[in-house]
Design an enzyme around this catalytic site. Sequence first.
Site, PDB file in Angstrom:
ATOM      1  N   THR A 207      28.368-114.320 -50.440  1.00  0.00           N
ATOM      2  CA  THR A 207      27.638-113.136 -50.909  1.00  0.00           C
ATOM      3  C   THR A 207      26.648-112.753 -49.821  1.00  0.00           C
ATOM      4  OG1 THR A 207      27.820-113.909 -53.186  1.00  0.00           O
ATOM      5  CG2 THR A 207      26.191-112.191 -52.742  1.00  0.00           C
TER       6      THR A 207
ATOM      7  N   LYS B 298      18.437-114.228 -54.892  1.00  0.00           N
ATOM      8  CA  LYS B 298      19.107-113.888 -53.631  1.00  0.00           C
ATOM      9  C   LYS B 298      19.906-112.585 -53.780  1.00  0.00           C
ATOM     10  CE  LYS B 298      23.011-114.898 -50.755  1.00  0.00           C
ATOM     11  NZ  LYS B 298      24.192-115.685 -50.430  1.00  0.00           N
TER      12      LYS B 298
ATOM     13  N   LYS C 156      29.498-106.602 -56.208  1.00  0.00           N
ATOM     14  CA  LYS C 156      28.794-107.838 -56.610  1.00  0.00           C
ATOM     15  C   LYS C 156      27.310-107.561 -56.886  1.00  0.00           C
ATOM     16  CE  LYS C 156      27.702-112.378 -56.384  1.00  0.00           C
ATOM     17  NZ  LYS C 156      28.196-113.476 -57.135  1.00  0.00           N
TER      18      LYS C 156
END
Length: 298
Positions: A96, A246, A171
């Site tokens: 990611t 994050k 995402k």
Amino acid sequence: MTSTVAFIGLGHMGGPMAANLVKAGHRVLGFDLVADQLAAAAAAGVEPAASAADAATPADVVITMLPAGRHVLALYREQGLLAAARPGTLFIDCSTIDVADARTAHAAVVEAGHRALDAPVSGGVMGAEAGTLTFMAGGGEAEFAAAEPLLDAMGKKAVHCGTAGAGQAAKICNNMILAVSMIGVSEAFVLAESLGLDHQALYDVASTASGQCWALTTNCPVPGPVPASPANRDYRPGFAAPLMAKDLGLAANALRAGGVEAPLGLKAAELYAAFAEGEGAGLDFSAIVRTLRPQNGT
Ligand code: NAD
């Protein structure tokens, strides 16, 4: 058809993902900077390589599962992964990372004569172990089609979201929805507490009314209504708060870069950053409910 895969980054996620590729009959050469991770992967049938470049040299496909964009870009460029691979190798980055980094990575891969796909995942360590991850992919149709058999071996669903960076975009957009909805559900439970409304009563109404969402009905932030939710096991993750922080940091970067005003998304990023650095460091992201009560009570 089986592939020869170089798998770089054999941590919490990469280790079990590489093991599932081995189970599906692929030849997997692995590399990680941490010797213990490499040894654990070797026990699952991954062939340990002396370096990332060594793993990539005989591979048709290079999969990376690394902490952040800077690791991916450094590995691709300065650490010579792109130069070591055979022309036309398919580079699938499952980490990611920032959308901007993903686009830079795609360009570097293509410039070096290879093919690129960004394919971040959701489903966590349990999904990685069980082979039930969901992949969100960005890149060309042909690259997605070439990657699909491998993604199918590691997950239950793969969605082609668009061109370079689209997987990363999906995402962070999804996780921004999740963070905002978790905070909203948590605030509603805290309001219910102050009004003397029982958790179960609010759940019974909202779970079958317009307040219904995953944060309520699967990952319910208070103990009781959903027995399998992390709230019932002292908020052991689940989806750890630092990982949510994050992902929201990446969303905030993209919001600022695009000039998009998203006051709730940015507030969620701020709240989760503070929570992850403090009491939420080892907890599921739903434990943020604790910080929303008056005087931060429990
Ligand atoms: P992790 O820290 O357990 O694993 C990362 C691994 O990469 C480590 O073993 C590290 O030694 C290795 N590494 C770093 N630089 C390297 C290099 N240059 N060469 C070789 N190896 C290198 O992290 P993780 O939990 O497996 O997460 C990996 C990625 O997946 C992250 O981008 C994370 O955001 C994403 N992700 C994690 C989860 C989760 O639940 N853990 C869920 C979805 C997505």
